[in-house]
Design a protein around this motif. Structure first.
Motif, short mmCIF file in Angstrom:
data_model
loop_
_atom_site.label_atom_id
_atom_site.label_comp_id
_atom_site.label_asym_id
_atom_site.label_seq_id
_atom_site.Cartn_x
_atom_site.Cartn_y
_atom_site.Cartn_z
N GLY A 186 0.80 -1.22 0.00
CA GLY A 186 0.00 0.00 0.00
C GLY A 186 0.83 1.27 0.00
N LYS A 187 2.13 1.17 -0.28
CA LYS A 187 3.01 2.33 -0.26
C LYS A 187 3.22 2.85 -1.68
CE LYS A 187 5.37 0.81 3.93
NZ LYS A 187 6.65 0.36 4.55
N TRP A 188 3.00 4.13 -1.83
CA TRP A 188 3.07 4.74 -3.15
C TRP A 188 4.48 4.75 -3.73
CZ3 TRP A 188 -0.53 9.67 -3.33
CH2 TRP A 188 -1.85 9.26 -3.07
N ARG A 189 5.47 4.77 -2.86
CA ARG A 189 6.83 4.89 -3.40
C ARG A 189 7.19 3.72 -4.31
NH1 ARG A 189 7.98 3.88 2.19
NH2 ARG A 189 9.02 1.87 2.57
N TYR A 190 6.62 2.57 -4.03
CA TYR A 190 6.88 1.42 -4.90
C TYR A 190 6.19 1.59 -6.25
CZ TYR A 190 8.82 -0.90 -0.80
OH TYR A 190 9.59 -1.21 0.29
N LEU A 191 5.02 2.17 -6.24
CA LEU A 191 4.33 2.45 -7.49
C LEU A 191 5.12 3.47 -8.32
CD1 LEU A 191 1.80 1.83 -9.18
CD2 LEU A 191 0.72 3.82 -8.10
N PHE A 192 5.65 4.48 -7.65
CA PHE A 192 6.48 5.46 -8.36
C PHE A 192 7.74 4.79 -8.91
CE2 PHE A 192 4.70 8.80 -5.20
CZ PHE A 192 3.48 8.77 -5.88
N GLY A 193 8.28 3.82 -8.16
CA GLY A 193 9.43 3.07 -8.67
C GLY A 193 9.09 2.31 -9.94
N ALA A 194 7.89 1.71 -9.96
CA ALA A 194 7.45 1.02 -11.17
C ALA A 194 7.31 2.00 -12.32
CB ALA A 194 6.12 0.30 -10.91
N ALA A 195 6.80 3.19 -12.04
CA ALA A 195 6.63 4.21 -13.08
C ALA A 195 7.98 4.65 -13.64
CB ALA A 195 5.88 5.41 -12.51
#
Length: 695
Positions: free
Chosen positions: A172-181
């Motif tokens: 649920g942490k956004w930083r991982y999603l930003f990493g994917a981006a």
């Protein structure tokens, strides 16, 4: 035996034998062996990219703008990141063919390991190992891993992005999603729009399976999209906003911008099949009277680079300051071996690009099962489809789980890729490596699940295992039967182990012994992987030197043509006495501050750049149709003594004729081959050399 296992299970977890790590290490070693064995025999792989690496390592200006030629006249038709990685390896290990190929070999093995990491956590270690093995043995993966095209670098980056995506979903942490981006943006800078092929899967899976409220998911997704776009287009904007007169012409674009390259040559033309190599028949629509794209300034090849990256005509002779020789270094990629590969199946006829010699079958829903494509990546698609059926039923509840998310992710990835490759007008067979992760992921998670359903007699799902085996092996056996040389040994392996597996399943129905299921599972895996393993072996054992359109298959054992080369490139690669003498002749007459030689198409001078590192250039770029120079500019350079020699194909190559080529033939003197060593043994060299006389 029971006592041994009991003793092992009583050990603390950290002291138990980690069999799965040994198995994964074995798969990784097999993968790297397939990817790197006898790699030096490939020479420099695709000479077009090898020449670019030679040019890019000569100045930071060429490096940033991915210039094809040392003079910085035209860039390659790809974004920079994958080539930058190859430059890094060349700086570390020196300019060798294997140094440029090593990043792809490592990326192929790394991708196999990533498949294990992604799958094992959610579906168990056997599923992870099976996924890793399937990807490692996919022929298209091995082919792309043994070439200096950047596809496997892209696959690896995308798989790391998938890890970040599911880490974002689980935590649920956004930083991982930003990493994917960020990783998706980096992937765009490896192969442009190909990286976005997984975007539908990324978006849908995150929006459905993330644990936050939908509004927060949407906000996180929008921010991530902005991050991805910023990373994706940073280099694009930097190049397009840079003064066009002070940088290389953007190769394979129609208006000297990277944006048009993305939309055109690397975008819509892939879908329509209208490759730029046929542009010559389109005239100069949309161009000004001087032949330049409207609104574009012409690059001036005679002026210095303003950023201190070195001028096009102040290049060093070579790194140690001594005059280069036409033979290049010892690892020039030339040898006297035969060149298996290509041949009649491909019909290359000495050409590359466009639709000539690129055997991707006829567009349609069954295209991936056609003879030229099935062996590259389609062996286990049927198993993947059965896996979807098995797992959909397994995870059909309302609870959103990471397992369901990964099932949906691989399914969307497979559908998106299969639709593109089934109906797109132009691509190369090794591009199919992008399908491999989806097939491997589904096969890895589905086969153990089908085995459990069969063991537990789980309704209709119990029959999926034998049906998947029968359907997959039938397709593979029919395909292999078409090769007469494989009927005596590979066909019996596929059919034999398949029959053993089905027989063990049938006996188990009446005598449910655990050993029977083990025999069935092992025989099934052997029968299904025998075909792709042999196809992958052909790519490793029957090596083509400087191959530009690589593929795998039994054809490689007997064919002697190098696929996808122009007549000039073929001649230079084979290194007969005439072509070697020509390079020596050009180097001998080279004067600092001039072009070593000019040609229309990049592949006509690629090997010369590789061998000498001097400013050979192709005004028409890869396709021969780029407008990097107008006729007036070319004439001015010739009259100023900047262009002395011009290399022209004897046969009309892709890109066709041009005003410049006509001007050369009318105003330059045809050099007698005897002046540089004569023609080859057949009396034909594939090219003609013209010389402008300067008072």
């Amino acid at each position: 035996m029971k006592q041994i296992f009991a003793a092992r299970s009583s050990l603390p977890a950290h002291q138990r034998p980690k069999w799965y790590l040994a198995a994964l290490a074995g798969i990784a070693l097999l993968s790297f062996w397939l990817n790197f064995y006898a790699i030096s025999q490939i020479g420099y792989g695709n000479a077009y990219y090898a020449a670019a690496i030679k040019s890019m390592t000569q100045s930071w200006h060429n490096f940033f703008f991915v210039s094809f030629d040392p003079a910085g006249l035209v860039s390659v038709d790809k974004p920079p990141l994958g080539l930058w990685v190859q430059c890094l390896f060349v700086w570390i290990f020196g300019y060798h063919g294997w140094a440029m190929l090593l990043p792809q070999a490592l990326a192929g093995t790394g991708s196999s390991i990533m498949m294990y990491i992604l799958t094992a956590k959610r579906f168990g270690r056997p599923a992870g190992l099976l996924s890793a093995a399937v990807l490692a043995l996919t022929p298209a993966v091995v082919v792309a891993s043994r070439n200096n095209t950047m596809d496997m670098q892209l696959v690896f980056v995308l798989l790391v992005a998938v890890w970040f995506l599911f880490r974002a979903i689980d935590s649920g942490k956004w930083r991982y999603l930003f990493g994917a981006a960020i990783l998706l943006g980096l992937g765009f800078n490896i192969k442009m729009l190909e990286a976005y092929m997984i975007l539908p899967a990324v978006v849908l899976v995150y929006l459905i399976f993330a644990k936050e409220k939908f509004s927060k998911r949407l906000i996180a997704g929008l921010i991530s999209a902005a991050v991805m776009a910023a990373v994706s287009f940073a280099w694009v904007l930097a190049v397009d906003l840079y003064p066009s007169s002070s940088r290389p012409y953007v190769g394979s674009s129609t208006n000297n911008t990277v944006w048009e390259l993305i939309i055109g040559h690397n975008g819509m033309e892939r879908l329509s099949g209208g490759m730029g190599g046929m542009r010559s028949g389109m005239g100069h629509a949309g161009r000004s009277n001087d032949g330049r794209p409207n609104g574009q300034n012409s690059p001036s090849p005679v002026q210095g680079n303003q950023d201190g990256g070195g001028t096009p005509f102040s290049l060093p002779s070579n790194r140690n300051g001594t005059p280069p020789t036409a033979g290049g270094n010892a690892n020039s990629g030339r040898n006297s071996n035969s060149f298996p590969g290509g041949g009649s199946q491909n019909g290359f006829q000495g050409r590359t690009g466009g639709s000539v010699g690129n055997d991707i079958g006829t567009a349609g829903p069954l295209r991936l099962w056609q003879s030229s494509l099935y062996g590259q990546a389609s062996w286990l698609i049927i198993l993947a489809l059965f896996s979807i059926l098995a797992c959909v039923q397994k995870f059909s509840g309302k609870k959103r789980s990471s397992q369901r998310g990964m099932l949906l992710f691989w399914t969307i990835w497979l559908i998106t890729g299969a639709v593109f490759f089934s109906f797109a007008g132009f691509w190369h067979r090794y591009y199919l490596c992008i399908l491999a992760p989806a097939i491997a992921g589904l096969a890895g998670m589905g086969l153990p699940e089908m085995l459990r359903a069969f063991r537990d007699k789980d309704g209709w799902r119990r029959w999926l295992l034998p049906l998947a085996l029968a359907a997959s092996d039938s397709a593979a056996a029919i395909y292999v039967w078409n090769y007469s040389q494989l009927r005596s040994w590979l066909f019996p392996i596929i059919a034999g182990f398949g029959i053993v597996a089905l027989a063990a399943m049938a006996v188990w129905l009446f005598r449910p012994k655990k050993v029977l299921l083990s025999i069935a599972a092992g025989s099934m895996i052997l029968s299904m992987l025998a075909g792709p393993f042999y196809w992958s072996l052909t790519a490793a054992l029957y090596v083509c030197e400087n191959i530009t359109m690589p593929y795998a298959g039994p054809e490689l054992t007997s064919n002697t043509k190098t696929p996808g080369m122009t007549a000039n490139q073929q001649a230079f690669t084979e290194s007969d006495s005439a072509t070697t003498a020509l390079e020596q002749y050009l180097v001998k007459h080279y004067q600092q501050g001039t072009y070593l030689v000019m040609a229309q198409r990049a592949n006509d001078v690629a090997q010369i750049i590789v061998d000498t590192g001097l400013p050979a250039a192709a005004y028409g770029g890869f396709l021969g149709s780029d407008q990097s120079l107008t006729l007036e500019q070319f004439q001015s350079l010739a009259e100023a003594g900047k262009i002395t020699y011009f290399l022209a194909e004897d046969s009309s190559g892709m890109g066709g004729s041009s005003d410049i080529l006509s001007y050369v033939k009318e105003n330059a003197k045809l050099v007698d081959p005897s002046e540089y060593g004569g023609a080859d043994s057949t009396g034909q060299s594939g090219f003609s050399l013209y010389c402008f006389s300067h008072s």
